[in-house]
Design a protein around this motif. Structure first.
Motif, PDB file in Angstrom:
ATOM      1  N   ARG A  52       0.811  -1.219   0.000  1.00  0.00           N
ATOM      2  CA  ARG A  52       0.000   0.000   0.000  1.00  0.00           C
ATOM      3  C   ARG A  52       0.843   1.267   0.000  1.00  0.00           C
ATOM      4  NH1 ARG A  52      -4.965   1.948   4.052  1.00  0.00           N
ATOM      5  NH2 ARG A  52      -4.834   4.155   3.437  1.00  0.00           N
ATOM      6  N   TYR A  53       2.035   1.207   0.591  1.00  0.00           N
ATOM      7  CA  TYR A  53       2.822   2.421   0.816  1.00  0.00           C
ATOM      8  C   TYR A  53       4.132   2.383   0.034  1.00  0.00           C
ATOM      9  CZ  TYR A  53      -0.443   2.526   4.727  1.00  0.00           C
ATOM     10  OH  TYR A  53      -1.577   2.501   5.484  1.00  0.00           O
ATOM     11  N   ARG A  54       4.656   3.566  -0.210  1.00  0.00           N
ATOM     12  CA  ARG A  54       5.934   3.698  -0.905  1.00  0.00           C
ATOM     13  C   ARG A  54       6.854   4.596  -0.079  1.00  0.00           C
ATOM     14  NH1 ARG A  54       8.103   2.255  -5.617  1.00  0.00           N
ATOM     15  NH2 ARG A  54       9.320   3.650  -6.969  1.00  0.00           N
ATOM     16  N   LEU A  55       8.006   4.063   0.265  1.00  0.00           N
ATOM     17  CA  LEU A  55       9.028   4.844   0.954  1.00  0.00           C
ATOM     18  C   LEU A  55       9.779   5.662  -0.083  1.00  0.00           C
ATOM     19  CD1 LEU A  55      10.877   5.555   3.387  1.00  0.00           C
ATOM     20  CD2 LEU A  55      12.182   3.473   2.842  1.00  0.00           C
ATOM     21  N   VAL A  56       9.771   6.964   0.084  1.00  0.00           N
ATOM     22  CA  VAL A  56      10.520   7.851  -0.804  1.00  0.00           C
ATOM     23  C   VAL A  56      11.743   8.349  -0.051  1.00  0.00           C
ATOM     24  CG1 VAL A  56      10.493   9.986  -2.126  1.00  0.00           C
ATOM     25  CG2 VAL A  56       8.473   8.508  -2.099  1.00  0.00           C
ATOM     26  N   ALA A  57      12.910   8.066  -0.596  1.00  0.00           N
ATOM     27  CA  ALA A  57      14.165   8.392   0.076  1.00  0.00           C
ATOM     28  C   ALA A  57      15.131   8.985  -0.942  1.00  0.00           C
ATOM     29  CB  ALA A  57      14.760   7.130   0.708  1.00  0.00           C
ATOM     30  N   ALA A  58      16.307   9.337  -0.467  1.00  0.00           N
ATOM     31  CA  ALA A  58      17.406   9.759  -1.329  1.00  0.00           C
ATOM     32  C   ALA A  58      18.674   9.201  -0.702  1.00  0.00           C
ATOM     33  CB  ALA A  58      17.482  11.285  -1.436  1.00  0.00           C
ATOM     34  N   ARG A  59      19.484   8.543  -1.492  1.00  0.00           N
ATOM     35  CA  ARG A  59      20.696   7.934  -0.944  1.00  0.00           C
ATOM     36  C   ARG A  59      21.662   8.971  -0.389  1.00  0.00           C
ATOM     37  NH1 ARG A  59      20.552   2.656  -1.538  1.00  0.00           N
ATOM     38  NH2 ARG A  59      19.576   1.661  -3.362  1.00  0.00           N
ATOM     39  N   LEU A  82      10.153   1.152  -2.815  1.00  0.00           N
ATOM     40  CA  LEU A  82      11.121   2.234  -2.629  1.00  0.00           C
ATOM     41  C   LEU A  82      11.186   3.117  -3.860  1.00  0.00           C
ATOM     42  CD1 LEU A  82      13.474   3.558  -1.025  1.00  0.00           C
ATOM     43  CD2 LEU A  82      15.005   1.891  -2.125  1.00  0.00           C
ATOM     44  N   GLY A  83      11.009   4.407  -3.646  1.00  0.00           N
ATOM     45  CA  GLY A  83      11.236   5.414  -4.678  1.00  0.00           C
ATOM     46  C   GLY A  83      12.439   6.244  -4.288  1.00  0.00           C
ATOM     47  N   LEU A  84      13.345   6.485  -5.233  1.00  0.00           N
ATOM     48  CA  LEU A  84      14.581   7.202  -4.925  1.00  0.00           C
ATOM     49  C   LEU A  84      14.660   8.516  -5.702  1.00  0.00           C
ATOM     50  CD1 LEU A  84      17.154   4.270  -4.871  1.00  0.00           C
ATOM     51  CD2 LEU A  84      16.403   5.647  -2.913  1.00  0.00           C
ATOM     52  N   CYS A  85      14.787   9.601  -4.969  1.00  0.00           N
ATOM     53  CA  CYS A  85      15.033  10.898  -5.579  1.00  0.00           C
ATOM     54  C   CYS A  85      16.516  11.038  -5.910  1.00  0.00           C
ATOM     55  CB  CYS A  85      14.624  12.011  -4.619  1.00  0.00           C
ATOM     56  SG  CYS A  85      12.870  12.036  -4.203  1.00  0.00           S
ATOM     57  N   GLY A  86      16.815  11.946  -6.815  1.00  0.00           N
ATOM     58  CA  GLY A  86      18.207  12.221  -7.150  1.00  0.00           C
ATOM     59  C   GLY A  86      18.904  12.972  -6.035  1.00  0.00           C
ATOM     60  N   PHE A  96      12.390  13.219  -8.904  1.00  0.00           N
ATOM     61  CA  PHE A  96      12.682  11.846  -9.327  1.00  0.00           C
ATOM     62  C   PHE A  96      13.460  11.871 -10.640  1.00  0.00           C
ATOM     63  CE2 PHE A  96       8.898  11.548  -6.624  1.00  0.00           C
ATOM     64  CZ  PHE A  96       9.321  10.588  -5.716  1.00  0.00           C
ATOM     65  N   ASP A  97      14.525  12.635 -10.665  1.00  0.00           N
ATOM     66  CA  ASP A  97      15.270  12.819 -11.909  1.00  0.00           C
ATOM     67  C   ASP A  97      16.120  11.608 -12.283  1.00  0.00           C
ATOM     68  OD1 ASP A  97      16.481  14.188  -9.485  1.00  0.00           O
ATOM     69  OD2 ASP A  97      18.256  14.055 -10.742  1.00  0.00           O
ATOM     70  N   LEU A  98      16.209  10.602 -11.420  1.00  0.00           N
ATOM     71  CA  LEU A  98      16.923   9.376 -11.767  1.00  0.00           C
ATOM     72  C   LEU A  98      16.046   8.413 -12.562  1.00  0.00           C
ATOM     73  CD1 LEU A  98      18.654   8.650  -8.328  1.00  0.00           C
ATOM     74  CD2 LEU A  98      19.621   9.851 -10.299  1.00  0.00           C
ATOM     75  N   ASP A  99      14.732   8.632 -12.541  1.00  0.00           N
ATOM     76  CA  ASP A  99      13.798   7.726 -13.204  1.00  0.00           C
ATOM     77  C   ASP A  99      13.539   8.157 -14.645  1.00  0.00           C
ATOM     78  OD1 ASP A  99      13.091   5.894 -11.028  1.00  0.00           O
ATOM     79  OD2 ASP A  99      12.204   7.641 -10.070  1.00  0.00           O
ATOM     80  N   PRO A 100      13.224   7.206 -15.528  1.00  0.00           N
ATOM     81  CA  PRO A 100      12.902   7.553 -16.914  1.00  0.00           C
ATOM     82  C   PRO A 100      11.785   8.586 -16.986  1.00  0.00           C
ATOM     83  CG  PRO A 100      13.147   5.175 -16.685  1.00  0.00           C
ATOM     84  CD  PRO A 100      13.185   5.747 -15.299  1.00  0.00           C
ATOM     85  N   GLY A 101      12.021   9.634 -17.777  1.00  0.00           N
ATOM     86  CA  GLY A 101      11.036  10.691 -17.903  1.00  0.00           C
ATOM     87  C   GLY A 101      10.921  11.586 -16.697  1.00  0.00           C
ATOM     88  N   PRO A 105       8.031   5.821 -11.023  1.00  0.00           N
ATOM     89  CA  PRO A 105       7.264   4.845 -11.806  1.00  0.00           C
ATOM     90  C   PRO A 105       6.000   4.331 -11.126  1.00  0.00           C
ATOM     91  CG  PRO A 105       9.261   3.848 -10.923  1.00  0.00           C
ATOM     92  CD  PRO A 105       9.364   5.322 -10.666  1.00  0.00           C
ATOM     93  N   VAL A 106       5.888   4.489  -9.833  1.00  0.00           N
ATOM     94  CA  VAL A 106       4.684   4.052  -9.115  1.00  0.00           C
ATOM     95  C   VAL A 106       3.746   5.222  -8.861  1.00  0.00           C
ATOM     96  CG1 VAL A 106       3.830   3.098  -6.928  1.00  0.00           C
ATOM     97  CG2 VAL A 106       5.816   2.069  -8.060  1.00  0.00           C
ATOM     98  N   LEU A 107       4.277   6.324  -8.382  1.00  0.00           N
ATOM     99  CA  LEU A 107       3.444   7.470  -8.028  1.00  0.00           C
ATOM    100  C   LEU A 107       3.121   8.351  -9.230  1.00  0.00           C
ATOM    101  CD1 LEU A 107       5.280   8.461  -4.717  1.00  0.00           C
ATOM    102  CD2 LEU A 107       3.172   7.108  -4.955  1.00  0.00           C
ATOM    103  N   GLY A 108       3.960   8.280 -10.265  1.00  0.00           N
ATOM    104  CA  GLY A 108       3.712   9.052 -11.477  1.00  0.00           C
ATOM    105  C   GLY A 108       3.883  10.542 -11.316  1.00  0.00           C
ATOM    106  N   ILE A 109       4.711  10.960 -10.358  1.00  0.00           N
ATOM    107  CA  ILE A 109       4.919  12.380 -10.083  1.00  0.00           C
ATOM    108  C   ILE A 109       6.384  12.752 -10.284  1.00  0.00           C
ATOM    109  CG2 ILE A 109       2.965  12.586  -8.513  1.00  0.00           C
ATOM    110  CD1 ILE A 109       4.893  12.256  -6.156  1.00  0.00           C
ATOM    111  N   PRO A 110       6.679  14.002 -10.648  1.00  0.00           N
ATOM    112  CA  PRO A 110       8.061  14.417 -10.838  1.00  0.00           C
ATOM    113  C   PRO A 110       8.758  14.867  -9.556  1.00  0.00           C
ATOM    114  CG  PRO A 110       6.610  16.182 -11.527  1.00  0.00           C
ATOM    115  CD  PRO A 110       5.725  15.028 -11.119  1.00  0.00           C
ATOM    116  N   ARG A 111       7.985  15.290  -8.574  1.00  0.00           N
ATOM    117  CA  ARG A 111       8.528  15.829  -7.330  1.00  0.00           C
ATOM    118  C   ARG A 111       7.783  15.235  -6.142  1.00  0.00           C
ATOM    119  NH1 ARG A 111      11.132  21.165  -7.443  1.00  0.00           N
ATOM    120  NH2 ARG A 111      11.675  21.647  -9.601  1.00  0.00           N
ATOM    121  N   ILE A 112       8.513  14.976  -5.062  1.00  0.00           N
ATOM    122  CA  ILE A 112       7.848  14.488  -3.855  1.00  0.00           C
ATOM    123  C   ILE A 112       6.914  15.563  -3.291  1.00  0.00           C
ATOM    124  CG2 ILE A 112       9.773  15.162  -2.358  1.00  0.00           C
ATOM    125  CD1 ILE A 112       7.289  12.201  -1.928  1.00  0.00           C
TER     126      ILE A 112
END
Length: 353
Positions: A52-59, A82-86, A96-101, A105-112
């Protein structure tokens, strides 16, 4: 996690960078996070559910790195995506500049920021990672990083892997909490109080507090392998993410330069011990770490130049901490290797040849 957070803004027409230093003032972190919790009983309206949930992080972020480690150690990868921001961002939001486009890919958004706005239109505070997003609604649930990893241990037990360690055992919680308070104020946040100090007196005071605490921790760890008890706990996770960034970033960029970590024998051996433990070092991306701090904090590093050093090859040298005893995972077992999609690129990690 930064005071404000989003994309790589190093070129012409780049978005406005955040302001981190206030002239004449000490740095004070805003700690009013979204306190909604995801719990087994769902008392805040968000019950623990696999998928149900997605952890959004940045390394790059030390606060987010904690969640990556605990998620790995407990084996929550299949239950919590897991969603990873740049590594870089402007004053607006992590992207999410590391992802295609440039879309998650799950949330379909460009910014957290979009997930924050979905729940709190006009959200007035800093857009921070880590954050957990409710996938069906696309809305942020919480960004309370300190509570997040505790809840991974206590509320997500139905989805722990076989052999998951006890990172927050009941018998040690009072001591863990006490150690964490000191590590947070003097070390985790202490390096930021040095780096973002707005005058000499604030910097001097922060510097003295930081190294006083590091000396205390060195003494504590000189006769015990881990901070609390004889196994890895939440306390070790919280200290490790600051130590991993000390020589690459804090020593130079934040002027924490009494000595490098590698010149503090006990803490350096302790940090290497954890780094070489499955679930710790395999979450650390040194290239993203350096790029984040040196590019984003333009009021500290106006040129945005990222230094080539330091030499990171020594992270894999023997530490000999096993001579102090202790069992890293207690009665549990090490986590399996990270999924292929979550591997750190070899060029961003420690030179092995």
């Amino acid at each position: 996690m930064s005071p404000n957070t989003a994309a790589d803004n190093t070129g012409p027409g780049a978005a406005t960078q955040g302001q981190y230093v206030t002239d004449g003032q000490e740095f004070v972190r805003d700690t009013k996070y979204i306190e909604t919790r995801i719990t087994a009983d769902g008392r805040d309206g968000y019950p623990v559910q696999a998928g149900r949930y997605r952890l959004v992080a940045a390394r790059a972020c030390p606060w987010a790195n904690r969640t990556l480690i605990v998620r790995r150690l407990l084996g929550l990868e299949d239950a919590l995506s897991l969603g990873l921001c740049g590594p870089t961002h402007d004053a607006d939001s992590w992207t999410f500049d590391l992802d295609p486009g440039g879309l998650d890919p799950v949330l379909g958004i460009p910014r957290i920021k979009d997930a924050y706005e979905r729940r709190f239109p006009g959200y007035p505070k800093g857009i921070t990672v880590p954050a957990i997003v409710d996938v069906p609604s696309g809305a942020v649930v919480t960004n309370d990083f300190a509570q997040m990893t505790i809840d991974f241990s206590l509320e997500w037990t139905a989805f722990h892997r076989d052999g998951a360690p006890e990172l927050y055992p009941d018998a040690l919680r009072e001591e863990i909490d006490a150690v964490n308070r000191g590590v947070y104020t003097e070390v985790n946040n202490g390096v930021y109080r040095c780096g973002f100090a707005g005058d000499q007196d604030s910097y001097d005071a922060a510097y003295d507090r930081l190294f006083t605490k590091l000396d205390e921790l060195s003494e504590r760890l000189s006769h015990r392998r881990y901070l609390v008890g004889d196994t890895i706990t939440e306390a070790d996770v919280r200290l490790f993410t600051t130590l991993a960034r000390f020589d690459p970033v804090y020593h130079g960029h934040f002027k924490c330069n009494r000595s490098t970590l590698s010149a503090m024998p006990v803490l350096w051996a302790y940090a290497r011990d954890l780094f070489q433990t499955p679930g710790f070092g395999d979450t650390v991306d040194f290239t993203q770490i350096k790029r984040h701090y040196y590019v984003v904090h333009r009021d500290v590093n106006p040129t945005g130049i990222v230094p080539k050093g330091p030499d990171l090859s020594h992270w894999l040298t023997p530490h000999h901490r096993e001579q102090l005893g202790g069992r890293p995972f207690g009665d549990g077992t090490p986590p399996p290797p990270p999924a292929p999609t979550e591997h750190i690129p070899a060029e961003n990690w420690v030179p092995t040849a």
